[in-house]
Design an enzyme around this catalytic site. Structure first.
Site, PDB file in Angstrom:
ATOM      1  N   GLU A  12      21.265   7.216  89.998  1.00 40.68           N
ATOM      2  CA  GLU A  12      20.938   6.614  91.308  1.00 40.68           C
ATOM      3  C   GLU A  12      21.760   7.245  92.432  1.00 40.68           C
ATOM      4  O   GLU A  12      22.268   6.561  93.325  1.00 40.68           O
ATOM      5  CB  GLU A  12      21.173   5.096  91.286  1.00 40.68           C
ATOM      6  CG  GLU A  12      20.515   4.369  90.131  1.00 40.68           C
ATOM      7  CD  GLU A  12      19.040   4.060  90.360  1.00 40.68           C
ATOM      8  OE1 GLU A  12      18.493   4.428  91.428  1.00 40.68           O
ATOM      9  OE2 GLU A  12      18.423   3.471  89.458  1.00 40.68           O
TER      10      GLU A  12
ATOM     11  N   GLN B  72      13.725   6.302  96.547  1.00 39.02           N
ATOM     12  CA  GLN B  72      14.250   5.007  96.122  1.00 39.02           C
ATOM     13  C   GLN B  72      15.586   4.666  96.779  1.00 39.02           C
ATOM     14  O   GLN B  72      16.329   3.834  96.289  1.00 39.02           O
ATOM     15  CB  GLN B  72      14.423   4.975  94.603  1.00 39.02           C
ATOM     16  CG  GLN B  72      13.108   5.071  93.861  1.00 39.02           C
ATOM     17  CD  GLN B  72      13.299   4.884  92.359  1.00 39.02           C
ATOM     18  OE1 GLN B  72      13.675   3.824  91.896  1.00 39.02           O
ATOM     19  NE2 GLN B  72      13.025   5.930  91.599  1.00 39.02           N
TER      20      GLN B  72
ATOM     21  N   ARG C 209       8.253  -0.283  89.120  1.00 40.02           N
ATOM     22  CA  ARG C 209       8.845  -0.967  87.955  1.00 40.02           C
ATOM     23  C   ARG C 209       7.763  -1.336  86.949  1.00 40.02           C
ATOM     24  O   ARG C 209       8.050  -1.617  85.792  1.00 40.02           O
ATOM     25  CB  ARG C 209       9.560  -2.271  88.361  1.00 40.02           C
ATOM     26  CG  ARG C 209      10.708  -2.168  89.346  1.00 40.02           C
ATOM     27  CD  ARG C 209      11.738  -1.191  88.933  1.00 40.02           C
ATOM     28  NE  ARG C 209      11.500   0.084  89.614  1.00 40.02           N
ATOM     29  CZ  ARG C 209      12.014   1.236  89.201  1.00 40.02           C
ATOM     30  NH1 ARG C 209      12.756   1.297  88.141  1.00 40.02           N
ATOM     31  NH2 ARG C 209      11.756   2.349  89.865  1.00 40.02           N
TER      32      ARG C 209
HETATM   33  P1  ATP Z   1      13.865   5.167  87.751  1.00 38.05           P
HETATM   34  O1  ATP Z   1      13.675   6.129  88.883  1.00 38.05           O
HETATM   35  O2  ATP Z   1      13.012   3.974  87.927  1.00 38.05           O
HETATM   36  O3  ATP Z   1      15.314   4.864  87.507  1.00 38.05           O
HETATM   37  P2  ATP Z   1      13.940   7.038  85.585  1.00 38.05           P
HETATM   38  O4  ATP Z   1      13.502   8.338  86.120  1.00 38.05           O
HETATM   39  O5  ATP Z   1      15.382   6.816  85.399  1.00 38.05           O
HETATM   40  O6  ATP Z   1      13.291   5.877  86.448  1.00 38.05           O
HETATM   41  P3  ATP Z   1      13.735   6.281  82.822  1.00 38.05           P
HETATM   42  O7  ATP Z   1      14.068   4.849  82.979  1.00 38.05           O
HETATM   43  O8  ATP Z   1      14.759   7.192  82.262  1.00 38.05           O
HETATM   44  O9  ATP Z   1      13.188   6.843  84.201  1.00 38.05           O
HETATM   45  O10 ATP Z   1      12.431   6.446  81.961  1.00 38.05           O
HETATM   46  C1  ATP Z   1      11.292   5.632  82.175  1.00 38.05           C
HETATM   47  C2  ATP Z   1      10.670   5.264  80.835  1.00 38.05           C
HETATM   48  O11 ATP Z   1      10.062   6.396  80.258  1.00 38.05           O
HETATM   49  C3  ATP Z   1      11.696   4.766  79.844  1.00 38.05           C
HETATM   50  O12 ATP Z   1      11.113   3.751  79.080  1.00 38.05           O
HETATM   51  C4  ATP Z   1      11.950   6.007  79.004  1.00 38.05           C
HETATM   52  O13 ATP Z   1      12.418   5.685  77.732  1.00 38.05           O
HETATM   53  C5  ATP Z   1      10.590   6.657  78.969  1.00 38.05           C
HETATM   54  N1  ATP Z   1      10.650   8.116  78.779  1.00 38.05           N
HETATM   55  C6  ATP Z   1      11.203   9.011  79.607  1.00 38.05           C
HETATM   56  N2  ATP Z   1      11.047  10.266  79.131  1.00 38.05           N
HETATM   57  C7  ATP Z   1      10.375  10.171  77.969  1.00 38.05           C
HETATM   58  C8  ATP Z   1       9.896  11.110  77.003  1.00 38.05           C
HETATM   59  N3  ATP Z   1      10.099  12.412  77.147  1.00 38.05           N
HETATM   60  N4  ATP Z   1       9.241  10.616  75.956  1.00 38.05           N
HETATM   61  C9  ATP Z   1       9.026   9.305  75.808  1.00 38.05           C
HETATM   62  N5  ATP Z   1       9.436   8.365  76.677  1.00 38.05           N
HETATM   63  C10 ATP Z   1      10.109   8.784  77.757  1.00 38.05           C
HETATM   64 MG    MG Z   2      16.717   5.400  86.195  1.00 39.67          MG
END
Ligand code: ATP
Ligand code: MG
Length: 761
Positions: free
Chosen positions: A229, A269, A624
């Site tokens: 973040e 975000q 979300r």
């Molecule tokens: P945000 O911006 O909302 O914080 P983020 O980019 O941090 O989102 P994550 O929370 O890391 O995203 O991932 C979103 C979802 O997708 C999670 O449930 C994660 O486990 C799943 N995910 C991410 N990459 C993969 C992948 N390569 N294969 C399977 N599932 C994945």
């Molecule tokens: Mg995240």
């Protein structure tokens, strides 16, 4: 463990990643920026990278510093890492900025003249100290409140401006006052061997800046620093990261450090601008670290295409976003459910009803989340969920009836019906502050016991209380003078809503909050407004009962609702939280409620130019949702006991009709509502000389013989408008309405296709 088993573990680790994610996870040394949209696996990359570094022996667990923003996020990250590397997680620093700094300072603050046992003052302590400085300097506390001054000091600290630097930039009487208070406040803190929350960051930066050997030590200790973040970091946090890793373009820091800094974030975000977060930290990362590797993630693994399209359509209305193309292979999914309800009660009943239906279908309550803009909005929902016996939890906030200001207000009312209630009395005697100290309070309480009279009567006649100083006697006279008036009012059995409003005014409670002019105080005022609404509702419903409304009846009713809190439920709990708390989380089913102009976007944001941050908050909320998204709004809602009408949020209208199941009828009174929107003085995208309110029915295509007469306009058509210039059709609604975004100023306008001077290009 054998080498083979190790290799197999690592393979398994990398197998769960796509190509760019893997690139980021195995990235060697040096700065790395991952700038990507929601749900693209940024946090997953961080946790996997930590596991990879440890698994390949590139780092020992204690050489890892991973930073997140909230305690909940830190806890989740720790759990995710633990699943991958097990007990080794214990030695890692996976925590918030504040926690990491507190730990560093325990070891090194003595260099700045603190002892190891320095005290950390929370917000309330800090505010008390500011107040003392104000008193000492003889500043008129009515004119400049402790809250306002503390806020300004905090802001300066987050910009790394100490009292001296602040004093040099003074440009107004207020700022001069702040400068004086700031100086004294700092001296006092230091004298008391104490730090406030902001100091934790500032003093850590000080130690690292002043003592190269400390800087080196930490830079060597944390071989890898990872930050989630990152878009919400402020200046002092930015500086801290530079110091810990050996800095960016800053030449002075180039002599040391590994520069193994990995930051992940999403500029769309960024939602903490109001607390000094600086979105430029992420946008300018490549300037600070010209050699940074940049990885983009474009596949979203969280949401359906419909949810993503909606989020993208909304955020596109902001200027200066970095374009990000998100796609998903989770399929189109169901349309977004948009619901217009009569008022907030109907809205809450709708949400509760849907939750019941979903649970019947086999969905677990823990898969469902409800988001709202301000804390106060949870109350109606909480009441409805309690009645429907749906278990819920409120994250990052206290349940409505447990909030300090709500308890205070209830204690005032209780005092009016029960003059013997010492607990309530103790609670309110000095809230708001009126110069009644702990000692004086104890004297009055023990006098009541000795004399065998109620606490009310004892306080009413402070001159008879032995040992009470003049100032305290005066304070009791003033306080009880107000209470007596309120007691007489209460005896006449007025509507409880009215009585509560008088209590808040007469006691000075509301005034004290208003004078603070802080975000927190604003939230408390909103909660109190909400309590007035509760009382007004009670008055209405009790009128039809046998007993009729009474203050005692009201207090009894809320005692019962408040008591229903905190029960456990095996079928899981529905999660309630503000949009700010929802960052980083995901739920299969998401409700966003209260989508009305003035609520979300928040009135203050509309007035003070904070619309883009509000829109990013909408983007956070929408993204979300994994599967189902509900957007609801009420035609009318109670504000401070009175009905108020509002237009539905522009954010609802920014979601293309075709992604939704929108089916509402032309809203009653919407015309006048839209007119009200203009008096707020913000350019609403829906207002134009040829603008129009919401139109019933609707779909992608306005052919149906209506739009554009001969020139039928479709989504995506390039058009030219005689006055506004070039534009593109971003929406087509029934009734011949087209939505066009104009490239000249980025505005989006609703036009009547038949009448507007538009040509198709
Ligand atoms: P945000 O911006 O909302 O914080 P983020 O980019 O941090 O989102 P994550 O929370 O890391 O995203 O991932 C979103 C979802 O997708 C999670 O449930 C994660 O486990 C799943 N995910 C991410 N990459 C993969 C992948 N390569 N294969 C399977 N599932 C994945
Ligand atoms: Mg995240």
């Amino acid at each position: 463990m054998s080498a083979n088993a190790h290799a197999a573990d690592l393979d398994a680790l990398l197998a769960g990643l796509n190509e760019p994610q893997r690139e980021a996870v195995v990235h060697g040394d040096g700065p790395l920026l991952i700038l990507a949209g929601a749900g693209s696996g940024k946090t997953r990359v961080l946790t996997h990278r930590i596991a990879y570094l440890v698994g390949t022996g590139q780092a020992r667990p204690d050489e890892i510093l991973a930073i997140t923003f909230t305690n909940k996020a830190a806890q989740e990250m720790r759990e995710r890492v633990e699943l991958l590397v097990g007990r080794r997680t214990r030695a890692m620093w996976v925590m918030t900025f504040h926690a990491a700094c507190a730990r560093i300072l325990r070891a090194d603050a003595h260099r700045l003249g603190y002892t190891r046992q320095f005290t950390i003052y929370d917000q309330a302590d800090a505010r008390r100290l500011v107040k003392r400085a104000i008193d000492e300097l003889d500043v008129d506390p009515k004119r400049f409140t402790p809250g306002a001054i503390h806020h300004e000091i905090s802001d300066a600290k987050n910009k790394l401006r100490d009292a001296e630097a602040y004093a040099q930039m003074v440009g107004s009487f207020f700022e001069q006052t702040v400068a004086d208070v700031y100086k004294l406040y700092e001296a006092e803190l230091h004298r008391m061997n104490a730090m406030d929350f902001d100091d934790l960051l500032v003093r850590t930066v000080n130690v690292l800046e002043l003592f190269p050997e400390v800087r080196r030590r930490y830079a060597e200790a944390f071989r890898h620093v990872l930050v989630d973040e990152y878009q919400d970091t402020n200046h002092v946090q930015y500086r801290l990261l530079q110091l810990l890793t050996g800095g960016g373009a800053d030449g002075r820091l180039a002599d040391y450090g590994h520069r193994n800094l990995v930051v992940v974030g999403d500029d769309s975000q960024s939602i903490y601008g109001f607390r000094g977060a600086d979105i430029r930290n992420i946008l300018d990362f490549e300037d600070s670290y010209p050699d940074a590797t940049v990885v983009k993630l474009e596949q979203n693994y969280r949401s359906t295409q419909t949810v993503l399209d909606a989020a993208n359509a909304v955020i596109r209305n902001n200027r200066g976003q970095r374009e990000k193309e998100l796609w998903t292979d989770l399929g189109v999914g169901d349309p977004i459910k948009v619901r217009e309800l009569d008022d907030e009660h109907a809205e809450a009943r709708y949400v509760a009803g849907e939750i019941e239906r979903l649970v019947d279908e086999g969905v677990s309550r823990s898969e469902i989340a409800v988001f709202y803009r301000t804390n106060a909005q949870s109350r109606v929902l909480e009441d409805t969920l309690v009645r429907a016996q749906i278990g819920y939890q409120v994250i990052g906030g206290t349940k409505f009836y447990e909030r300090a200001e709500i308890k205070d207000a209830i204690a005032y009312l209780t005092m009016l019906v029960n003059p013997q209630d010492v607990v309530s009395f103790t609670r309110i005697a000095n809230s708001p502050r009126r110069g009644i100290g702990q000692t004086s309070l104890s004297r009055v309480i023990s006098w009541a016991n000795t004399a065998g009279i109620t606490i009310w009567d004892a306080a009413l006649d402070p001159d008879s209380v032995p040992g009470l100083g003049t100032a305290a006697r005066k304070a009791f006279h003033r306080f009880m003078g107000a209470m007596r008036i309120l007691g007489e009012r209460a005896a006449a059995n007025p509507p409880v809503g009215e009585l509560l409003r008088e209590v808040l005014a007469e006691s000075g409670y509301l005034e004290a909050l208003e004078a603070e002019r802080t975000i927190e105080a604003q939230g408390r005022i909103e909660n109190l407004e909400e309590l007035v609404n509760v009382a007004a509702e009670y008055d209405l419903s009790a009128e039809n009962s046998d007993e009729g409304p009474s203050l005692a009846g009201f207090l009894q009713q809320i005692a019962l609702v408040a008591d229903a809190d905190g029960r456990r439920d095996d079928e899981g709990l529905v999660t309630l939280m503000t949009l700010h708390n929802a960052k980083g989380l995901e739920y299969p089913i998401v409700f966003m409620i209260g989508l009305e102009e003035g609520v979300f976007p928040h009135q203050r944001a509309i007035e003070e130019g904070g619309l883009e941050e509000e829109r990013r908050l909408a983007y956070v909320g929408i993204t979300r949702a994994q599967r189902d998204l509900y957007l609801t709004y009420a035609r009318a809602r109670a504000v401070f006991g009175a009905r108020s009408y509002a237009a539905r949020s522009r954010f609802v209208d920014e979601v293309p009709m075709g992604l939704t199941d929108r089916s509402e009828q032309p809203a009653h009174g919407v015309g006048s509502v839209r007119a009200r929107a203009t008096t707020w003085g913000s350019p609403s995208p829906n207002l134009s000389p040829l603008g129009s309110g919401p139109i019933p029915g609707g779909g992608w295509d306005a052919s149906g013989g209506s739009a554009g007469g001969g020139t039928e306009l479709r989504l995506g058509d390039d058009v030219f408008h005689a006055a506004f210039g070039d534009g593109v059709v971003t929406g087509v609604e029934a009734g011949g309405i087209v939505v066009i975004r104009f490239s000249r100023d980025g505005s989006e306008r609703k036009l009547v296709a038949d009448l507007a001077p538009i040509e198709k290009r």
